[in-house]
Design a protein around this motif. Sequence first.
Motif, PDB file in Angstrom:
ATOM      1  N   ASN A  61      78.216   0.589 -74.494  1.00  0.00           N
ATOM      2  CA  ASN A  61      79.333   0.925 -75.381  1.00  0.00           C
ATOM      3  C   ASN A  61      80.594   0.162 -74.980  1.00  0.00           C
ATOM      4  O   ASN A  61      81.667   0.728 -74.785  1.00  0.00           O
ATOM      5  N   ILE A  62      80.443  -1.164 -74.872  1.00  0.00           N
ATOM      6  CA  ILE A  62      81.537  -2.028 -74.425  1.00  0.00           C
ATOM      7  C   ILE A  62      82.482  -2.298 -75.595  1.00  0.00           C
ATOM      8  O   ILE A  62      82.042  -2.761 -76.653  1.00  0.00           O
ATOM      9  N   PRO A  63      83.774  -2.044 -75.423  1.00  0.00           N
ATOM     10  CA  PRO A  63      84.733  -2.294 -76.513  1.00  0.00           C
ATOM     11  C   PRO A  63      84.773  -3.770 -76.914  1.00  0.00           C
ATOM     12  O   PRO A  63      84.486  -4.665 -76.112  1.00  0.00           O
ATOM     13  N   GLU A  64      85.163  -4.014 -78.143  1.00  0.00           N
ATOM     14  CA  GLU A  64      85.176  -5.371 -78.682  1.00  0.00           C
ATOM     15  C   GLU A  64      86.170  -6.288 -77.975  1.00  0.00           C
ATOM     16  O   GLU A  64      86.009  -7.504 -77.971  1.00  0.00           O
ATOM     17  N   ASP A  65      87.217  -5.704 -77.392  1.00  0.00           N
ATOM     18  CA  ASP A  65      88.229  -6.547 -76.747  1.00  0.00           C
ATOM     19  C   ASP A  65      87.849  -6.904 -75.308  1.00  0.00           C
ATOM     20  O   ASP A  65      88.697  -7.367 -74.536  1.00  0.00           O
ATOM     21  N   TYR A  66      86.580  -6.713 -74.962  1.00  0.00           N
ATOM     22  CA  TYR A  66      86.076  -7.104 -73.650  1.00  0.00           C
ATOM     23  C   TYR A  66      85.146  -8.306 -73.796  1.00  0.00           C
ATOM     24  O   TYR A  66      84.312  -8.340 -74.708  1.00  0.00           O
ATOM     25  N   ALA A  67      85.295  -9.273 -72.889  1.00  0.00           N
ATOM     26  CA  ALA A  67      84.350 -10.382 -72.813  1.00  0.00           C
ATOM     27  C   ALA A  67      83.108  -9.921 -72.068  1.00  0.00           C
ATOM     28  O   ALA A  67      83.185  -9.111 -71.132  1.00  0.00           O
ATOM     29  N   VAL A  68      81.954 -10.432 -72.468  1.00  0.00           N
ATOM     30  CA  VAL A  68      80.696 -10.191 -71.765  1.00  0.00           C
ATOM     31  C   VAL A  68      80.082 -11.557 -71.501  1.00  0.00           C
ATOM     32  O   VAL A  68      79.707 -12.270 -72.437  1.00  0.00           O
ATOM     33  N   ILE A  69      79.990 -11.937 -70.247  1.00  0.00           N
ATOM     34  CA  ILE A  69      79.525 -13.287 -69.921  1.00  0.00           C
ATOM     35  C   ILE A  69      78.447 -13.249 -68.846  1.00  0.00           C
ATOM     36  O   ILE A  69      78.376 -12.317 -68.040  1.00  0.00           O
ATOM     37  N   PHE A  70      77.596 -14.283 -68.881  1.00  0.00           N
ATOM     38  CA  PHE A  70      76.549 -14.475 -67.882  1.00  0.00           C
ATOM     39  C   PHE A  70      76.942 -15.688 -67.049  1.00  0.00           C
ATOM     40  O   PHE A  70      77.072 -16.792 -67.577  1.00  0.00           O
ATOM     41  N   VAL A  71      77.124 -15.490 -65.738  1.00  0.00           N
ATOM     42  CA  VAL A  71      77.585 -16.570 -64.871  1.00  0.00           C
ATOM     43  C   VAL A  71      76.658 -16.721 -63.672  1.00  0.00           C
ATOM     44  O   VAL A  71      75.787 -15.887 -63.419  1.00  0.00           O
ATOM     45  N   GLN A  72      76.870 -17.797 -62.922  1.00  0.00           N
ATOM     46  CA  GLN A  72      76.038 -18.096 -61.756  1.00  0.00           C
ATOM     47  C   GLN A  72      76.734 -17.690 -60.466  1.00  0.00           C
ATOM     48  O   GLN A  72      77.906 -17.356 -60.449  1.00  0.00           O
ATOM     49  N   GLY A  73      75.962 -17.751 -59.368  1.00  0.00           N
ATOM     50  CA  GLY A  73      76.571 -17.613 -58.053  1.00  0.00           C
ATOM     51  C   GLY A  73      76.458 -16.259 -57.406  1.00  0.00           C
ATOM     52  O   GLY A  73      76.902 -16.067 -56.282  1.00  0.00           O
TER      53      GLY A  73
END
Length: 357
Positions: A61-73
């Motif tokens: 239930n992540i709000p729309e004004d949040y970024a959701v990203i897949f990163v390395q490391g």
Amino acid sequence: MRAYNFSAGPSTLPEDVLKEAQKDLLDFAGTGMSVTEISHRNKKFEAIVNEGEELLRELMNIPEDYAVIFVQGGASTQFAAVPLNLMHGGKADYIVTGNFAKKAFQEGKLYGDCAKVTSSEDRTYTYIPDVKNIPFRDDTDYVHICSNNTIFGTRYVEFPRTQAPLVADMSSEILSREIDVSRFGVIYAGAQKNLAPAGVTIVIAKRSLIQNPLPICPTMLQWKVQDENKSLYNTPPCFSIYIATLVLRRLKALGGVKAMSEINEYKAGLLYDFIDNSPFYSNGVEKKYRSVMNVPFVTPNAELDEAFIKGAAQQGLVSLKGHRLVGGMRASIYNAMPVEGVKALIAYMKKFEQENA
């Protein structure tokens, strides 16, 4: 027969997910290529990334004004990325409740004035400090916590209320219980415990907080850049993202995070109840703060601990050795650990106790 893998990470993955991946290792979605070979610029792989993001948004239930990203490391790279993206005033407060929280604090000190506002180190990280009585500074840029302590087996039962954005490392418990994402400025999690093979880290960040990374922040660590490029700024950890998406599909089919949380509480309850009612095994964590994901325990002495681990492996119960900082045993019972695995562990514990008490 598959072993029951109690590793803290990389951890066990659902067998049905592995079987689906097995098919795609030779021919993914009719491309004639392995899922490990397909370009990250291929539309079919972009669809994987997009689906993974959509499922995370739905399940958490992540709000729309949040970024959701897949990163390395791994999450450890985010120990540096957090201050590099958020420390505009040069100050941050850290609550240190275990080894990874301590490492995050030490990394943060490289970039500014970081204060360890409270810690549970005085009792070997066997509890969580009272979150209602923490002396946060008024002018801090963010407050950092590690919500679940993988090594020592504790977790927050409630989160601190802060004026500054709350940042949480949720590597060892993401998607295991319901949380209110809007309470946090940033959540990050290495996926190799509850979601995927090692290689990908999830960052969930309020977009208004990530628009001005520090000038010294490397491009690859800028969450804004990763968000603008839909996690495809460079070649991402494609296979790990693919597996994460399959796991998220499965979680949705099982009923989502609420249903998973009920299963996790049941599994942990079985194991803790057995330990608490045994004169042979013990767990040193304050009961209120016991982790549902990571359960450390010991026998009466180190020699028996070693014999326990060896015998368990012979029964297909693997990766039960405790972290070197703690010793003893640790059963990591993440989302993918079936109830049958926990019951098999308890049955072995009972037999070992009868033979060695």
